[in-house]
Design a protein around this motif. Sequence first.
Motif, PDB file in Angstrom:
ATOM      1  N   THR A 193      -6.401 -15.116  -6.710  1.00 39.47           N
ATOM      2  CA  THR A 193      -6.015 -13.869  -7.357  1.00 39.47           C
ATOM      3  C   THR A 193      -6.352 -12.668  -6.476  1.00 39.47           C
ATOM      4  O   THR A 193      -5.542 -11.744  -6.328  1.00 39.47           O
ATOM      5  N   SER A 194      -7.545 -12.670  -5.881  1.00 38.77           N
ATOM      6  CA  SER A 194      -7.916 -11.541  -5.023  1.00 38.77           C
ATOM      7  C   SER A 194      -7.060 -11.495  -3.769  1.00 38.77           C
ATOM      8  O   SER A 194      -6.773 -10.402  -3.248  1.00 38.77           O
ATOM      9  N   ALA A 195      -6.611 -12.653  -3.267  1.00 38.90           N
ATOM     10  CA  ALA A 195      -5.759 -12.670  -2.075  1.00 38.90           C
ATOM     11  C   ALA A 195      -4.455 -11.923  -2.327  1.00 38.90           C
ATOM     12  O   ALA A 195      -4.064 -11.037  -1.549  1.00 38.90           O
ATOM     13  N   PHE A 196      -3.775 -12.255  -3.414  1.00 39.69           N
ATOM     14  CA  PHE A 196      -2.526 -11.560  -3.731  1.00 39.69           C
ATOM     15  C   PHE A 196      -2.777 -10.099  -4.088  1.00 39.69           C
ATOM     16  O   PHE A 196      -1.986  -9.214  -3.721  1.00 39.69           O
ATOM     17  N   PHE A 197      -3.862  -9.840  -4.809  1.00 38.66           N
ATOM     18  CA  PHE A 197      -4.171  -8.472  -5.201  1.00 38.66           C
ATOM     19  C   PHE A 197      -4.290  -7.572  -3.976  1.00 38.66           C
ATOM     20  O   PHE A 197      -3.643  -6.513  -3.896  1.00 38.66           O
ATOM     21  N   PHE A 198      -5.098  -7.978  -3.005  1.00 38.05           N
ATOM     22  CA  PHE A 198      -5.337  -7.100  -1.857  1.00 38.05           C
ATOM     23  C   PHE A 198      -4.163  -7.073  -0.882  1.00 38.05           C
ATOM     24  O   PHE A 198      -3.948  -6.056  -0.211  1.00 38.05           O
ATOM     25  N   LEU A 199      -3.381  -8.141  -0.815  1.00 35.47           N
ATOM     26  CA  LEU A 199      -2.183  -8.079   0.020  1.00 35.47           C
ATOM     27  C   LEU A 199      -1.225  -7.019  -0.520  1.00 35.47           C
ATOM     28  O   LEU A 199      -0.691  -6.195   0.244  1.00 35.47           O
ATOM     29  N   ILE A 200      -1.004  -7.018  -1.832  1.00 27.65           N
ATOM     30  CA  ILE A 200      -0.078  -6.061  -2.432  1.00 27.65           C
ATOM     31  C   ILE A 200      -0.637  -4.640  -2.358  1.00 27.65           C
ATOM     32  O   ILE A 200       0.059  -3.690  -1.972  1.00 27.65           O
ATOM     33  N   VAL A 201      -1.913  -4.476  -2.709  1.00 26.00           N
ATOM     34  CA  VAL A 201      -2.506  -3.137  -2.719  1.00 26.00           C
ATOM     35  C   VAL A 201      -2.606  -2.568  -1.307  1.00 26.00           C
ATOM     36  O   VAL A 201      -2.237  -1.407  -1.063  1.00 26.00           O
ATOM     37  N   VAL A 258      -4.765   0.619 -10.642  1.00 30.19           N
ATOM     38  CA  VAL A 258      -5.054   0.685  -9.215  1.00 30.19           C
ATOM     39  C   VAL A 258      -4.169   1.726  -8.536  1.00 30.19           C
ATOM     40  O   VAL A 258      -4.620   2.496  -7.678  1.00 30.19           O
ATOM     41  N   ALA A 259      -2.898   1.775  -8.918  1.00 32.04           N
ATOM     42  CA  ALA A 259      -1.981   2.767  -8.344  1.00 32.04           C
ATOM     43  C   ALA A 259      -2.485   4.174  -8.616  1.00 32.04           C
ATOM     44  O   ALA A 259      -2.432   5.049  -7.730  1.00 32.04           O
ATOM     45  N   ALA A 260      -2.988   4.419  -9.813  1.00 39.50           N
ATOM     46  CA  ALA A 260      -3.538   5.739 -10.128  1.00 39.50           C
ATOM     47  C   ALA A 260      -4.746   6.045  -9.250  1.00 39.50           C
ATOM     48  O   ALA A 260      -4.901   7.178  -8.745  1.00 39.50           O
TER      49      ALA A 260
END
Length: 271
Positions: A197-205, A86-88
Amino acid sequence: MDMMTLWHLTGWEFAALAFAALLVGFSKTAVSGANTVSLAIFAAMLPARASTGVLLPILIAGDVLAVLTYRRHAHWPTLWRLFPAVAAGVVVGTFFLMRADDEAVGTSIGAILLLMAAVTVWRRRAADRAAQAAVDGEGEPRERSGPEEVPSRAGRIKARSYGVLGGFTTMVANAGGPVMSLYLLSAGFRKLGFLGTSAFFFLIVNTSKVPFSVGLGLIDAESLLLDAALVLFVVPGALLGKWAVSRINQRLFEHLVIAATVVGGVQLLVR
């Protein structure tokens, strides 16, 4: 930044943006993908490039509410597999925004919306087939937080591919939701594990995207003032989503989301 400020919006334009903010809250706690409609509304009411910067803090507010609601159900091994790719994708999307003008961004958002509508249809059909196979083979599938199997090489490649695409689409158009939804469902997630899982994913991203957006001039004092007025509508949307998650007719709502997404995508492509 080339955008309308809070004071330049008409009553109808502000009402449309407020409804879009409410949908963000709803999508974060109930039906992932509903915020593609919010994306279309923001891009229609504001200059396409500026709309991504205004929408980002509102998405983060929704992410915080989703984490508070579903924090016990996140599957961290999946998150750690996704983040490098995702970072890439975010870096690639940043370089694209550095070179793209407002027309190119608007066209890109429209194309991404249509692609995500197609992805959503594919996702729903695949989920229906998987659910029917589970019922035929073992009865009602049980709820779990994430996949139980150790990921294979093919699984790691799939995670990297979805991660790069998700990072690019979320940076360029805040439209990574359908990409990640498809990945999580294909990985075997059920409802609570999916939401956590999607909640933490999108908060961090989404939080990690803030410095890039500020550097590109997409977030400034004017955009934050508009965000301050709109973020209040995220909370009732999140509360409505929490109430509706076990009651909503998922199939009907997804039909409406797909239809609205297609209309929004076409509107951006022909504008």
